[in-house]
Design a protein around this motif. Sequence first.
Motif, PDB file in Angstrom:
ATOM      1  N   ILE A   1       4.400   1.684   4.485  1.00 61.72           N
ATOM      2  CA  ILE A   1       3.746   2.910   4.938  1.00 61.72           C
ATOM      3  C   ILE A   1       4.660   3.745   5.606  1.00 61.72           C
ATOM      4  O   ILE A   1       5.378   3.331   6.320  1.00 61.72           O
ATOM      5  CB  ILE A   1       2.794   2.298   5.940  1.00 61.72           C
TER       6      ILE A   1
ATOM      7  N   ASP B   1      -3.055  -0.134   4.907  1.00 60.82           N
ATOM      8  CA  ASP B   1      -3.864   1.320   4.976  1.00 60.82           C
ATOM      9  C   ASP B   1      -5.159   1.339   5.370  1.00 60.82           C
ATOM     10  O   ASP B   1      -5.897   2.443   5.508  1.00 60.82           O
ATOM     11  CB  ASP B   1      -3.572   1.888   3.289  1.00 60.82           C
TER      12      ASP B   1
ATOM     13  N   ARG C   1       1.574   7.073   8.428  1.00 57.79           N
ATOM     14  CA  ARG C   1       0.675   8.047   7.618  1.00 57.79           C
ATOM     15  C   ARG C   1      -0.925   7.285   7.741  1.00 57.79           C
ATOM     16  O   ARG C   1      -1.772   8.035   7.565  1.00 57.79           O
ATOM     17  CB  ARG C   1       0.959   7.439   6.063  1.00 57.79           C
ATOM     18  N   ASN C   2      -0.936   6.142   8.106  1.00 60.62           N
ATOM     19  CA  ASN C   2      -2.271   5.330   8.433  1.00 60.62           C
ATOM     20  C   ASN C   2      -2.723   5.651   9.727  1.00 60.62           C
ATOM     21  O   ASN C   2      -3.849   5.166  10.137  1.00 60.62           O
ATOM     22  CB  ASN C   2      -2.285   3.835   8.215  1.00 60.62           C
TER      23      ASN C   2
ATOM     24  N   ARG D   1      -5.134   8.826   6.946  1.00 56.87           N
ATOM     25  CA  ARG D   1      -4.389   8.930   5.956  1.00 56.87           C
ATOM     26  C   ARG D   1      -3.828  10.475   5.831  1.00 56.87           C
ATOM     27  O   ARG D   1      -4.271  11.504   5.519  1.00 56.87           O
ATOM     28  CB  ARG D   1      -4.949   8.840   4.227  1.00 56.87           C
TER      29      ARG D   1
END
Length: 263
Positions: A230, A192, A247-248, A197
């Motif tokens: 993730i 992450d 998402r990262n 995000r």
Amino acid sequence: MKKIKLLTTALLVATLLAACGKKTTTPSSSSSSTSSQTTETSTVASTSPATTETPSNTENPSSFAFTKMDIEAISQGDYSSLVGKWVSEEGNFYTFNVLGLVGDSKIEQPSRINEGVLETGVRYGGGYGYALVMIPAGVPIPRAYYQDYDHSDIHRDRLYGTQSAFNNIDQEDVYYRVPPQTNIESNPLTTDDTGVRLESGQSTIDYANAILGPLNWQVIESNYNRTESIPFELLQGENGWLYRVYRNGVILSQTKDVIIYVP
């Protein structure tokens, strides 16, 4: 800037561009057989985007591979292996999405593959342009573009824009992908720590428009609620290309199974 001598092979640049100016950079925004070996990675054979594909259910990736400059695909209008920012030591840069250069300039077509590199050109809205050479890792810059020495890093993919032959090609003359893939040690699909995000849905689509380009992206699969790793959403563009947007902020080509962008 180094002493410049006009190309003794001026006909080469003339065939790439009808109008020439001085060597320009984007302000803000070996052998011939080698080229056939530069397609993505040694474990990825396809360079043609698929229009349909069964979505992947892989949720815990343990291995990953980065895209490599794919001059065959680029010559056919697929710039996915160039997505992101390419920067010179002087701070000048190019930014690419899957459709080409971002900004008021565009890649001239047709391009040609010669001595393992892709020779093309950049044209600005005002009409002037210059030659742009795309050099995959492991391939030397052709001698037509310099007189004495090539000091660029042959182990990395490179971009080189010019209209004249330099005595030497130094590091400040060449553009490299950032961040350098060789400096990424941890698996980008499982960390992450990227500074990005994303949220599911429109946030991911907006991000795809910004990084990949405007292709009317549609979410066709989401695992945000069914994974402990993730999460990602699988997006499809109007041309049928498929990308997993994590998402990262990491983006993976579903078609070629390689990471094409790391924030």
